[in-house]
Enzyme design. Structure first.
Site, PDB file in Angstrom:
ATOM      1  N   ASP A 199      30.772 -32.223   5.580  1.00 44.15           N
ATOM      2  CA  ASP A 199      30.071 -31.822   6.812  1.00 44.15           C
ATOM      3  C   ASP A 199      28.563 -31.918   6.654  1.00 44.15           C
ATOM      4  O   ASP A 199      27.847 -32.343   7.559  1.00 44.15           O
ATOM      5  CB  ASP A 199      30.408 -30.366   7.175  1.00 44.15           C
ATOM      6  CG  ASP A 199      31.742 -30.235   7.883  1.00 44.15           C
ATOM      7  OD1 ASP A 199      32.102 -31.150   8.647  1.00 44.15           O
ATOM      8  OD2 ASP A 199      32.408 -29.208   7.680  1.00 44.15           O
ATOM      9  N   HIS A 242      36.461 -34.166  14.580  1.00 47.70           N
ATOM     10  CA  HIS A 242      35.901 -34.717  13.343  1.00 47.70           C
ATOM     11  C   HIS A 242      36.820 -34.452  12.144  1.00 47.70           C
ATOM     12  O   HIS A 242      36.696 -35.113  11.117  1.00 47.70           O
ATOM     13  CB  HIS A 242      34.513 -34.127  13.076  1.00 47.70           C
ATOM     14  CG  HIS A 242      34.537 -32.790  12.389  1.00 47.70           C
ATOM     15  ND1 HIS A 242      35.016 -31.656  12.988  1.00 47.70           N
ATOM     16  CD2 HIS A 242      34.162 -32.413  11.139  1.00 47.70           C
ATOM     17  CE1 HIS A 242      34.917 -30.637  12.136  1.00 47.70           C
ATOM     18  NE2 HIS A 242      34.408 -31.063  11.015  1.00 47.70           N
ATOM     19  N   ASP A 294      34.532 -29.047  17.973  1.00 49.56           N
ATOM     20  CA  ASP A 294      34.730 -30.378  17.401  1.00 49.56           C
ATOM     21  C   ASP A 294      35.844 -30.421  16.352  1.00 49.56           C
ATOM     22  O   ASP A 294      35.584 -30.604  15.167  1.00 49.56           O
ATOM     23  CB  ASP A 294      33.420 -30.877  16.794  1.00 49.56           C
ATOM     24  CG  ASP A 294      33.474 -32.371  16.498  1.00 49.56           C
ATOM     25  OD1 ASP A 294      34.585 -32.928  16.439  1.00 49.56           O
ATOM     26  OD2 ASP A 294      32.409 -32.972  16.317  1.00 49.56           O
ATOM     27  N   HIS A 296      37.137 -35.103   7.344  1.00 52.46           N
ATOM     28  CA  HIS A 296      37.784 -34.312   6.291  1.00 52.46           C
ATOM     29  C   HIS A 296      39.078 -34.935   5.775  1.00 52.46           C
ATOM     30  O   HIS A 296      39.916 -34.236   5.210  1.00 52.46           O
ATOM     31  CB  HIS A 296      38.050 -32.895   6.809  1.00 52.46           C
ATOM     32  CG  HIS A 296      36.793 -32.161   7.170  1.00 52.46           C
ATOM     33  ND1 HIS A 296      35.707 -32.100   6.316  1.00 52.46           N
ATOM     34  CD2 HIS A 296      36.428 -31.477   8.274  1.00 52.46           C
ATOM     35  CE1 HIS A 296      34.735 -31.395   6.908  1.00 52.46           C
ATOM     36  NE2 HIS A 296      35.149 -31.021   8.096  1.00 52.46           N
ATOM     37  N   HIS A 356       0.812  -1.214   0.000  1.00 50.76           N
ATOM     38  CA  HIS A 356       0.000   0.000   0.000  1.00 50.76           C
ATOM     39  C   HIS A 356       0.850   1.272   0.000  1.00 50.76           C
ATOM     40  O   HIS A 356       0.365   2.349   0.312  1.00 50.76           O
ATOM     41  CB  HIS A 356      -0.923   0.026   1.224  1.00 50.76           C
ATOM     42  CG  HIS A 356      -1.860  -1.139   1.297  1.00 50.76           C
ATOM     43  ND1 HIS A 356      -1.558  -2.280   1.998  1.00 50.76           N
ATOM     44  CD2 HIS A 356      -3.080  -1.352   0.742  1.00 50.76           C
ATOM     45  CE1 HIS A 356      -2.553  -3.150   1.889  1.00 50.76           C
ATOM     46  NE2 HIS A 356      -3.496  -2.619   1.128  1.00 50.76           N
TER      47      HIS A 356
END
Lengths: 180, 446
Positions: free
Chosen positions: B374, B226, B223, B231, B121
Site C-alpha cells: 500500500d 485494490h 477501495d 495485495h 520555566h
C-alpha cells in the site's frame, strides 16, 4: 592488566567460537542483502522467536521508562510459520513493492558473545545499520541493537531467538520490507 | 483551564478566493477530481482550518486511559494534543503546549501523571489543565498574575461513542452522535457485538508515509477493488490463493455512506478475518456470529468479519474482523504519520486477542505482507503530482455511478456492489462541503 569478559556470571566465548558466531551473523546479513530468503530461513532454528517490538516513549517514572514490553504492538513477533509467510510474499511475482528490487545493505557490528543459558547455546549481542533504497530517492535508514540466542546443532549454528530494538518510536519509513 | 466557547479566530481570515476554485477541483457528478487537492500547500492549509480544526476527530480508546491521570498524546490535524482521564472519570483533552512560551508540556506518548510540568520555566498544570504554579511563582504573584487565565488550552468538546474517544476544536460543532449520524448503526457492528465493549491491545505502531492523508482514508472508505491486485502477493502468502473476484457476487455486497463516512462490505462473515490464515480466529467469528445476530440482526452479524473496510470522515479507518484500527495524521500535503492499533472484543479469550495482535502485525503494519504494497501506491499517487503538467490531469473516480439502490434495512446512501467508487465520491464530496462551508449550518446532510 586483565580485562573483565564476564557479564551476569556468563563467560565470554573463546576466540574461535567468537569468530564462528561473527561469521554466522555476517553470512546472514549477506543472504538478506541478496534476497536469499530460503537460505536465510535455513539458518533459523525451527522454534525461532523473532521479535521486534514497537518502541514507546515513556517517562522514567512509568515502567522504569521501558521502551518496549512483551505482548504489546510489534513489527515482528514471529514464529517460523509467520516468517515463512513473509518470505512467501517476497517470492511472489506480484509483490509489486519488490519489483524492481529493493537494494539492501545490512551492516553488523559490536558483536559480543557469551555462553548461553542452555548447553550449546550462545547469547550474542550485536548492532546493525540497515540501509534500503528504492526508485530514485527512497532511502530508509534503520539503526538498532539485537540480542540473539544462537544454538550449535549437528547441522551447524542456528538462530533460535532474536530481539530487535530500534531507536525510532515513529518509524521513518513506509514499511519494513526486510529482516533485521 | 481556559473556557473555549468562542470560535477560533484564524488570523489572517480564511482566503475565500482560493476556495472558489474548489468546485472545479471536485466534480463527483462526473466522477473526476483535480490532483491539486493532493499536492497544493494552500489547499492543505485550508484543510487544517476547515476540516481538522472543526470536525470530530478520533483521539483514542477508553481502554488506553482507564485510571485518573492516565494519558495519551496524539494530534488533531497538526495540533499536538494531550488526552487525560480526570478524577471524576471524565476525559479531557488539551493542546500539548505551554501557554507561556509554547513548549510542549508532555514528551511521552503514554503514561500516568499527577500533572504536567513544562520543562522551560516550570509552569505546572493539573490533569484538569489548570495552571497550579511555577518556578519563581512569587514574582508572578507580585505582578498580579491571574493563574486561572493561563491553563492549557482545552479541546472544545470531547465525547466518546462505545469506547472510541473523539474531540473537536470547534465549540460550534454539533454533538458527536449527530456527527456520526446513521453511521453509528454500522459502527455497532465493530463496537457492540455483545454489549461488553472493545479494547485496544497495548501499544501503538507509528510510521511515516510520504503521501497525502486522504489517500489512506479514501482507500479504507471504499477501495476493496485494490485488494485483489495490490495485495495479490500478500493474499497468496497468507491464504495460499488470490483474492476472489468480488464483482462476481455483487448482489451480496455494498458501498454505504453517511455524510462522508464510508463502509464497503460483503456478507461473507469471515473474509477479512481469514487474511490471518489462522483457523482459530475464523472459528471465533463463526462461534460469536449467532449471538451477534440475536443482538444486531442477521445482516450486521454477517459483517463482523467479512471482506470490508471503513473510514469515519476525515481520517479514522479500520478493517472489521481484521481489526487493524488506524488514524492517518496529516503532516503537510505530502506526508502523514500513520498510527495503528489492534482493536478486540473485551470478551474475547486471551488467546484470541493474542492471535489478533499477531495477525494485524503480519498483515497490516509497516512489516505486514499487505501494507507493504500500500505504502508505495499512496506515496507515488502523491509524489507524481510535483509535475506541473501532471498536476493538471484529472483523476477518475467514476466507477459505479448509477448503482445507488433503496434498501429495506441498510441506513444511509446504499450502493449495490463492493467494486465501486461510490464511497470515495461521497468522501470527496464531504471534503468539498467542509472546505466551502463557513459554518455548520451551511453543511448539507448527505
Amino acid at each position: 592488566m586483565t580485562i573483565t569478559t564476564e557479564i551476569a556470571g556468563r563467560s565470554a566465548v573463546d576466540a574461535a567460537t567468537a569468530y564462528q558466531l561473527e561469521t554466522f551473523l555476517k553470512r546472514e546479513a549477506r543472504l538478506l542483502d541478496t534476497e536469499r530468503y530460503d537460505d536465510w530461513l535455513a539458518m533459523l532454528a525451527d522454534d525461532i522467536h523473532y521479535w521486534m517490538p514497537s518502541i514507546e516513549s515513556r517517562r522514567r517514572a512509568n515502567n522504569g521508562g521501558a521502551t518496549h514490553l512483551p505482548g504489546r504492538m510489534a513489527y515482528f513477533d514471529d514464529f517460523m510459520e509467520h516468517l515463512q509467510k513473509r518470505v512467501a510474499r517476497f517470492k511472489q511475482p506480484t509483490a509489486w513493492a519488490e519489483d524492481p528490487p529493493t537494494r539492501h545493505t545490512h551492516v553488523i557490528s559490536n558483536v559480543e558473545a557469551y555462553a548461553g543459558e542452555a548447553e550449546g547455546e550462545y547469547l550474542v549481542y550485536s548492532t546493525f545499520v540497515n540501509y534500503r533504497s528504492r526508485v530514485e530517492t527512497d532511502n530508509d535508514l534503520l539503526i538498532g541493537r539485537r540480542t540473539d540466542v544462537i544454538r550449535a546443532t549437528q547441522d551447524g549454528l542456528r538462530l533460535a531467538r532474536r530481539k530487535i530494538v530500534i531507536t525510532q518510536t515513529l518509524l521513518q519509513a513506509k514499511n519494513i520490507n526486510t529482516f533485521l | 483551564m481556559c473556557k473555549n466557547e468562542k470560535p477560533i479566530n484564524f488570523k489572517p481570515p480564511r482566503q475565500k478566493a482560493a476556495l472558489d476554485d474548489l468546485d472545479q477541483y471536485v466534480n463527483m457528478a462526473e466522477g473526476r477530481m483535480s490532483r491539486k487537492v493532493f499536492w497544493e500547500r494552500d489547499i492543505y492549509e485550508q484543510e487544517l482550518e476547515k476540516i481538522f480544526a472543526r470536525v470530530w476527530l478520533f483521539l483514542g480508546h477508553v481502554s488506553q486511559i482507564p485510571k485518573a491521570g492516565d494519558y495519551v498524546t496524539t494530534s488533531m490535524g497538526e495540533d499536538d494534543v494531550l488526552v487525560v482521564r480526570q478524577k471524576d472519570g471524565a476525559i479531557k483533552a488539551f493542546l500539548n503546549t505551554c501557554p507561556h512560551r509554547g513548549n510542549r508540556v508532555c514528551f511521552s506518548e503514554v503514561g500516568n501523571a499527577r500533572g504536567f510540568i513544562c520543562n522551560y520555566h516550570g509552569w505546572s498544570f493539573g490533569i484538569d489543565g489548570a495552571l497550579r504554579g511555577m518556578h519563581e511563582s512569587g514574582a508572578y504573584e507580585a505582578s498580579g498574575f491571574d493563574k486561572s487565565q493561563h491553563g492549557l488550552h482545552e479541546v472544545a468538546q470531547v465525547d466518546s461513542y462505545k469506547g472510541l474517544i473523539f474531540g473537536t476544536l470547534d465549540p460550534a460543532a454539533p454533538p458527536l452522535k449527530e456527527y456520526l449520524g446513521d453511521f453509528a448503526w454500522y459502527l455497532d457492528t465493530l463496537l457492540d457485538m455483545d454489549g461488553e465493549g472493545t479494547e485496544f491491545i497495548g501499544g501503538c505502531v507509528r510510521s511515516v508515509m510520504k503521501c497525502n492523508w486522504k489517500f489512506g482514508a479514501e482507500n479504507f472508505a471504499g477501495d476493496v477493488m485494490h485488494a485483489g491486485w495490490t495485495h495479490d502477493s500478500g493474499a497468496k502468502a497468507m491464504l495460499g490463493g488470490a483474492v476472489p473476484e468480488l464483482d462476481k457476487c455483487a448482489g451480496d455486497s455494498y458501498h454505504v455512506n453517511v455524510n462522508g463516512h464510508g463502509w464497503e462490505f460483503n456478507l461473507d462473515k469471515v473474509g477479512n478475518s481469514a487474511t490471518f490464515g489462522d483457523k482459530e480466529v475464523r472459528r471465533y467469528i463463526h462461534e460469536i456470529q449467532p449471538k451477534v445476530a440475536e443482538r444486531l440482526g442477521h445482516t450486521r452479524s454477517m459483517m463482523i468479519g467479512s471482506i470490508s473496510s471503513a473510514t469515519v470522515f476525515p481520517n479514522m479507518s479500520f478493517l472489521p474482523g481484521q481489526n487493524t484500527f488506524r488514524v492517518w495524521q496529516p503532516r503537510g500535503p505530502d506526508e502523514i504519520e500513520l498510527h495503528t492499533w489492534t482493536l478486540v472484543n473485551k470478551s474475547a479469550p486471551e488467546e484470541i486477542k493474542e492471535r489478533y495482535r499477531r495477525g494485524t502485525m503480519i498483515t497490516f503494519s509497516p512489516s505486514g505482507v499487505f501494507e507493504m504494497d500500500d505504502g508505495e501506491n499512496f506515496e507515488y499517487s502523491t509524489r507524481s503530482n510535483r509535475g506541473r503538467v501532471t498536476r493538471e490531469q484529472d483523476l477518475f473516480l467514476g466507477l459505479g455511478i448509477g448503482t445507488r439502490i433503496e434498501h429495506p434495512e441498510l441506513p444511509g446512501n446504499v450502493f449495490q456492489g463492493q467494486i465501486n467508487e461510490a464511497n470515495q465520491r461521497a468522501y470527496y464530496q464531504r471534503w468539498l462541503d467542509f472546505m466551502k462551508a463557513e459554518s455548520w449550518d451551511e453543511l448539507p446532510q448527505r
